[in-house]
Structure formats: C-alpha cells, structure tokens
Design a protein around this motif. Structure first.
Motif, PDB file in Angstrom:
ATOM      1  N   MET A   1       0.830  -1.206   0.000  1.00 17.48           N
ATOM      2  CA  MET A   1       0.000   0.000   0.000  1.00 17.48           C
ATOM      3  C   MET A   1       0.868   1.262   0.000  1.00 17.48           C
ATOM      4  O   MET A   1       0.553   2.238   0.686  1.00 17.48           O
ATOM      5  CB  MET A   1      -0.965  -0.014   1.191  1.00 17.48           C
ATOM      6  N   GLY A   2       1.962   1.197  -0.727  1.00 19.13           N
ATOM      7  CA  GLY A   2       2.826   2.370  -0.862  1.00 19.13           C
ATOM      8  C   GLY A   2       3.895   2.497   0.216  1.00 19.13           C
ATOM      9  O   GLY A   2       4.722   3.405   0.153  1.00 19.13           O
ATOM     10  N   PHE A   3       3.891   1.596   1.202  1.00 21.04           N
ATOM     11  CA  PHE A   3       4.901   1.666   2.261  1.00 21.04           C
ATOM     12  C   PHE A   3       6.022   0.666   1.979  1.00 21.04           C
ATOM     13  O   PHE A   3       5.746  -0.523   1.796  1.00 21.04           O
ATOM     14  CB  PHE A   3       4.277   1.387   3.637  1.00 21.04           C
TER      15      PHE A   3
ATOM     16  N   GLU B   1      -4.472  -6.150   1.215  1.00 21.69           N
ATOM     17  CA  GLU B   1      -5.105  -4.819   1.139  1.00 21.69           C
ATOM     18  C   GLU B   1      -6.595  -4.914   1.464  1.00 21.69           C
ATOM     19  O   GLU B   1      -7.204  -3.939   1.909  1.00 21.69           O
ATOM     20  CB  GLU B   1      -4.941  -4.227  -0.266  1.00 21.69           C
ATOM     21  N   VAL B   2      -7.194  -6.073   1.209  1.00 21.84           N
ATOM     22  CA  VAL B   2      -8.632  -6.223   1.437  1.00 21.84           C
ATOM     23  C   VAL B   2      -8.929  -6.116   2.932  1.00 21.84           C
ATOM     24  O   VAL B   2      -9.819  -5.363   3.365  1.00 21.84           O
ATOM     25  CB  VAL B   2      -9.131  -7.583   0.882  1.00 21.84           C
ATOM     26  N   CYS B   3      -8.156  -6.839   3.717  1.00 17.21           N
ATOM     27  CA  CYS B   3      -8.328  -6.833   5.176  1.00 17.21           C
ATOM     28  C   CYS B   3      -7.958  -5.449   5.744  1.00 17.21           C
ATOM     29  O   CYS B   3      -8.670  -4.890   6.588  1.00 17.21           O
ATOM     30  CB  CYS B   3      -7.459  -7.970   5.686  1.00 17.21           C
ATOM     31  N   THR B   4      -6.897  -4.869   5.230  1.00 16.38           N
ATOM     32  CA  THR B   4      -6.499  -3.528   5.678  1.00 16.38           C
ATOM     33  C   THR B   4      -7.585  -2.509   5.317  1.00 16.38           C
ATOM     34  O   THR B   4      -7.876  -1.596   6.099  1.00 16.38           O
ATOM     35  CB  THR B   4      -5.150  -3.135   5.035  1.00 16.38           C
TER      36      THR B   4
ATOM     37  N   ILE C   1       1.557  -0.867  10.088  1.00 18.45           N
ATOM     38  CA  ILE C   1       2.095   0.415   9.627  1.00 18.45           C
ATOM     39  C   ILE C   1       1.055   1.150   8.773  1.00 18.45           C
ATOM     40  O   ILE C   1       0.837   2.348   8.935  1.00 18.45           O
ATOM     41  CB  ILE C   1       3.433   0.195   8.876  1.00 18.45           C
ATOM     42  N   ALA C   2       0.373   0.408   7.900  1.00 15.37           N
ATOM     43  CA  ALA C   2      -0.652   1.045   7.058  1.00 15.37           C
ATOM     44  C   ALA C   2      -1.766   1.641   7.929  1.00 15.37           C
ATOM     45  O   ALA C   2      -2.255   2.746   7.656  1.00 15.37           O
ATOM     46  CB  ALA C   2      -1.224   0.044   6.062  1.00 15.37           C
ATOM     47  N   LEU C   3      -2.150   0.947   9.003  1.00 16.85           N
ATOM     48  CA  LEU C   3      -3.242   1.457   9.859  1.00 16.85           C
ATOM     49  C   LEU C   3      -2.808   2.670  10.674  1.00 16.85           C
ATOM     50  O   LEU C   3      -3.589   3.595  10.888  1.00 16.85           O
ATOM     51  CB  LEU C   3      -3.746   0.364  10.798  1.00 16.85           C
TER      52      LEU C   3
ATOM     53  N   LEU D   1      11.947   2.323   9.336  1.00 20.70           N
ATOM     54  CA  LEU D   1      12.044   2.731   7.930  1.00 20.70           C
ATOM     55  C   LEU D   1      10.926   3.705   7.553  1.00 20.70           C
ATOM     56  O   LEU D   1      11.124   4.622   6.760  1.00 20.70           O
ATOM     57  CB  LEU D   1      11.977   1.476   7.040  1.00 20.70           C
ATOM     58  N   ASN D   2       9.752   3.486   8.141  1.00 22.34           N
ATOM     59  CA  ASN D   2       8.599   4.314   7.796  1.00 22.34           C
ATOM     60  C   ASN D   2       8.350   5.445   8.794  1.00 22.34           C
ATOM     61  O   ASN D   2       7.331   6.129   8.711  1.00 22.34           O
ATOM     62  CB  ASN D   2       7.352   3.435   7.673  1.00 22.34           C
ATOM     63  N   GLY D   3       9.258   5.606   9.750  1.00 24.47           N
ATOM     64  CA  GLY D   3       9.061   6.636  10.772  1.00 24.47           C
ATOM     65  C   GLY D   3       7.704   6.455  11.438  1.00 24.47           C
ATOM     66  O   GLY D   3       6.994   7.423  11.696  1.00 24.47           O
ATOM     67  N   SER D   4       7.368   5.180  11.722  1.00 24.52           N
ATOM     68  CA  SER D   4       6.028   4.877  12.231  1.00 24.52           C
ATOM     69  C   SER D   4       6.007   4.844  13.762  1.00 24.52           C
ATOM     70  O   SER D   4       7.006   4.529  14.400  1.00 24.52           O
ATOM     71  CB  SER D   4       5.592   3.524  11.665  1.00 24.52           C
ATOM     72  N   LYS D   5       4.842   5.115  14.306  1.00 24.41           N
ATOM     73  CA  LYS D   5       4.690   5.110  15.771  1.00 24.41           C
ATOM     74  C   LYS D   5       4.135   3.773  16.286  1.00 24.41           C
ATOM     75  O   LYS D   5       3.777   3.667  17.453  1.00 24.41           O
ATOM     76  CB  LYS D   5       3.753   6.253  16.190  1.00 24.41           C
ATOM     77  N   VAL D   6       4.055   2.767  15.419  1.00 19.89           N
ATOM     78  CA  VAL D   6       3.578   1.450  15.853  1.00 19.89           C
ATOM     79  C   VAL D   6       4.469   0.932  16.980  1.00 19.89           C
ATOM     80  O   VAL D   6       5.688   1.062  16.923  1.00 19.89           O
ATOM     81  CB  VAL D   6       3.609   0.448  14.669  1.00 19.89           C
ATOM     82  N   LYS D   7       3.820   0.358  18.020  1.00 21.67           N
ATOM     83  CA  LYS D   7       4.600  -0.249  19.119  1.00 21.67           C
ATOM     84  C   LYS D   7       4.754  -1.740  18.819  1.00 21.67           C
ATOM     85  O   LYS D   7       3.752  -2.426  18.619  1.00 21.67           O
ATOM     86  CB  LYS D   7       3.862  -0.077  20.450  1.00 21.67           C
ATOM     87  N   ALA D   8       5.993  -2.221  18.800  1.00 21.29           N
ATOM     88  CA  ALA D   8       6.230  -3.636  18.514  1.00 21.29           C
ATOM     89  C   ALA D   8       6.379  -4.400  19.821  1.00 21.29           C
ATOM     90  O   ALA D   8       7.129  -3.987  20.702  1.00 21.29           O
ATOM     91  CB  ALA D   8       7.482  -3.786  17.672  1.00 21.29           C
ATOM     92  N   VAL D   9       5.649  -5.502  19.949  1.00 20.32           N
ATOM     93  CA  VAL D   9       5.732  -6.337  21.146  1.00 20.32           C
ATOM     94  C   VAL D   9       6.084  -7.748  20.698  1.00 20.32           C
ATOM     95  O   VAL D   9       5.429  -8.301  19.807  1.00 20.32           O
ATOM     96  CB  VAL D   9       4.375  -6.353  21.895  1.00 20.32           C
ATOM     97  N   LYS D  10       7.130  -8.320  21.308  1.00 22.54           N
ATOM     98  CA  LYS D  10       7.476  -9.693  20.959  1.00 22.54           C
ATOM     99  C   LYS D  10       6.698 -10.600  21.888  1.00 22.54           C
ATOM    100  O   LYS D  10       6.880 -10.546  23.103  1.00 22.54           O
ATOM    101  CB  LYS D  10       8.974  -9.918  21.121  1.00 22.54           C
ATOM    102  N   GLY D  11       5.795 -11.378  21.329  1.00 18.42           N
ATOM    103  CA  GLY D  11       4.999 -12.221  22.204  1.00 18.42           C
ATOM    104  C   GLY D  11       4.170 -13.223  21.423  1.00 18.42           C
ATOM    105  O   GLY D  11       4.008 -13.113  20.202  1.00 18.42           O
ATOM    106  N   ASP D  12       3.652 -14.207  22.167  1.00 12.14           N
ATOM    107  CA  ASP D  12       2.829 -15.259  21.588  1.00 12.14           C
ATOM    108  C   ASP D  12       1.365 -14.870  21.783  1.00 12.14           C
ATOM    109  O   ASP D  12       0.889 -14.800  22.926  1.00 12.14           O
ATOM    110  CB  ASP D  12       3.148 -16.573  22.324  1.00 12.14           C
ATOM    111  N   VAL D  13       0.677 -14.642  20.697  1.00 11.69           N
ATOM    112  CA  VAL D  13      -0.722 -14.168  20.803  1.00 11.69           C
ATOM    113  C   VAL D  13      -1.615 -15.198  21.492  1.00 11.69           C
ATOM    114  O   VAL D  13      -2.685 -14.862  21.995  1.00 11.69           O
ATOM    115  CB  VAL D  13      -1.318 -13.794  19.422  1.00 11.69           C
TER     116      VAL D  13
END
Ligand code: GLN
Length: 279
Positions: free
Chosen positions: A79-81, A97-100, A127-129, A156-168
């Motif tokens: 989606m352009g990212f 892209e459909v789900c996004t 990142i898209a969201l 890379l995208n200067g994104s504010k997404v918080k990454a968590v390493k974990g088992d859902v």
C-alpha cells in the motif's frame, strides 16, 4: 550496457518459466543499478560495470530456483509503504489490502483508535493502519526473525507502531478487557496437509506464518476465544481469510458476540477478509 543486461536477465527468467519475466527483470536490474524502467527506456545504452552484471546474473540464477523475488530484492512495498523482507518473514501480499481496507473503513473518523495487530510479521497491516488510519497500533509478533523485520520496518517508515514480541496465544492476559477499538490479524491459515502443495516460492517462506493446523482454523478459534473480550462494545475484529474459510469464521464470530458481520472479496473473487462488530 543496461539494455543488454536487462534483456539477458529477462530471457533467462522467461526460459526458466517465470511468468512476469519483463517486470521481474526490471526489478532485478533496478535493485542492482538503481536504474528503473524510465532509464531503461530512455537511456538503455548506459554502461553497466562487470560487478553489476555479475550480480544481476547471480540474482537471476537464484530466482530460477524459485527463490522469491521479494527476498532477493530485500524490499517490497505494501500500500505504498516500503518494507524490508527476507527469509524468516512472510512476504506482504496485495490480497492483504482487502483486510487492511476493512480496517480503514472502520477507523474513518476515529482518530487515535486503539488497535492491535496479531501475528504482525513484517508489520505491513500495522504500519498502514497507523499511517492511513491515524490509529494507535500495537503489533505483536512471536518469531525472532520476523520481529527484527517488524522493528526495522517501523523505523524505515518513521512509524509510531509499538512492537511487542509475544505469543498471541498466551499474551492476551496482559491486555485489559474492554480496552481496544480494533483487533486485526492475518493469521497462519493454511491447512497443515496443504503446506506441501503450495507453489515452490511459498516453500521458502516461514512455515510458522502459514500453518493453521489440521483444519486451518486454529488461530481464528483461539483468537476469537481469547481476544474478543479485549474489545470495547462497538469494537471490531478483522481477519484475513484463506479460501473457503468465510462461512466457518463468520459462524464463530456470531457465536461469540459479534454482529454486523461482513466479508470482502479479493481481486480473484474469493472472500478474503471478514469484519464483525463486538456488542
Ligand atoms: N496468503 C498466504 C498464501 O496463500 C497465506 C498467508 C497466511 O497463512 N496468512 O500463501
């Protein structure tokens, strides 16, 4: 020169049965020389160094083993990212892209919505969201290799997404109930027995991102059971779906307190994503 090495590359790919040989040859030549389609057309006589030529041929030969183009390029866009990709992380697909898109529709007019992306992989959806939906996104990923890509892609995208390493399947306890506006996931959904029948390229991708158990539904069942209560009333759960999974997942959502359930098709007409509103 550029034009010649492009033609050699394209011919090798074509003879090796690679479908989009013209496009793939352009991608490979551009990755090595930095010169894209426009340069090929207007400046096809640009000289190419021997080192570049050798690199192009060696990448082309590796591609003939059906090693994924995206891994060879090291970068792919969703989606352009731009996103870093490589062994150990699922390649972002256009289908996603459909789900996004279902998520972005839901997020319209809800700036700062709290969202979680389960099994985030490269971080494509997250990142898209965050960027397009102004959401406050947490991305959860278990695989160490994929998690490294996720973090690099956020940077890379200067994104504010918080990454968590974990088992859902385990870490849901750390999220308070009734706290999220949106949960999204493109979970592993291929039936275990079908994994070996997938096209050769997909065999190079991490099994962990594809294997949905005997039925293909393992993750939908667990996520709906363990995560739905984390949604606020009126919150949405959105999933990507594999082929012919829509009815079963819609049924699960209905039994677990979701309403306004609807699916959305991909370009091939397959119901590729589903959304339900938690009441
Ligand atoms: N879309 C991928 C494929 O069909 C599967 C991704 C997944 O399991 N979530 O190869």
């Amino acid at each position: 020169m550029l034009k010649e090495v492009f033609r050699t590359c394209r011919e090798k790919l074509q003879n090796g049965g690679i479908e989009n040989s013209d496009y793939e040859a352009q991608c490979i030549v551009e990755a090595v020389t930095g010169l894209g389609r426009a340069a090929l057309i207007a400046h096809g006589d640009t000289p190419v160094t021997d080192v570049q030529k050798r690199q192009i041929i060696s990448i082309t030969e590796k591609r003939l083993t059906r090693y994924p183009l995206q891994y060879l390029l090291g970068k792919w866009s969703f989606m352009g990212f731009p996103l870093f990709v490589g062994e150990g992380v699922l390649i972002p697909r256009d289908d996603t892209e459909v789900c996004t898109g279902l998520c972005l529709d839901y997020l319209k007019g809800k700036s700062g919505a709290k969202a979680v992306d389960l099994c985030s992989g490269s971080g494509a959806i997250a990142i898209a969201l965050e960027k397009l939906g102004n959401a406050d996104v947490t991305a959860i990923e278990l695989s160490g290799e994929a998690f490294d890509f996720l973090k690099k892609n956020i940077d890379l995208n200067g994104s504010k997404v918080k990454a968590v390493k974990g088992d859902v399947l385990l870490c849901h306890g750390e999220f308070p109930g009734n706290s999220l506006d949106l949960i999204v996931s493109n979970p592993p959904y291929i039936k275990k027995d079908d994994l070996r029948t997938l096209q050769k390229e997909v065999q190079f991708e991490p099994e962990m991102a594809l294997d949905g158990g005997e039925s293909g539904f393992d993750f939908y069942e667990a996520m709906i059971r363990d995560w739905s209560g984390k949604l606020k009333p009126g919150g949405a759960f959105v999933f990507e779906l594999g082929e012919n999974q829509a009815d079963y997942v819609a049924g699960l959502m209905k039994q677990n307190g979701f309403e306004e359930i609807r699916t959305a098709p991909d370009f091939g007409g397959c119901e590729r994503a589903i959304i339900g509103i938690y009441k």
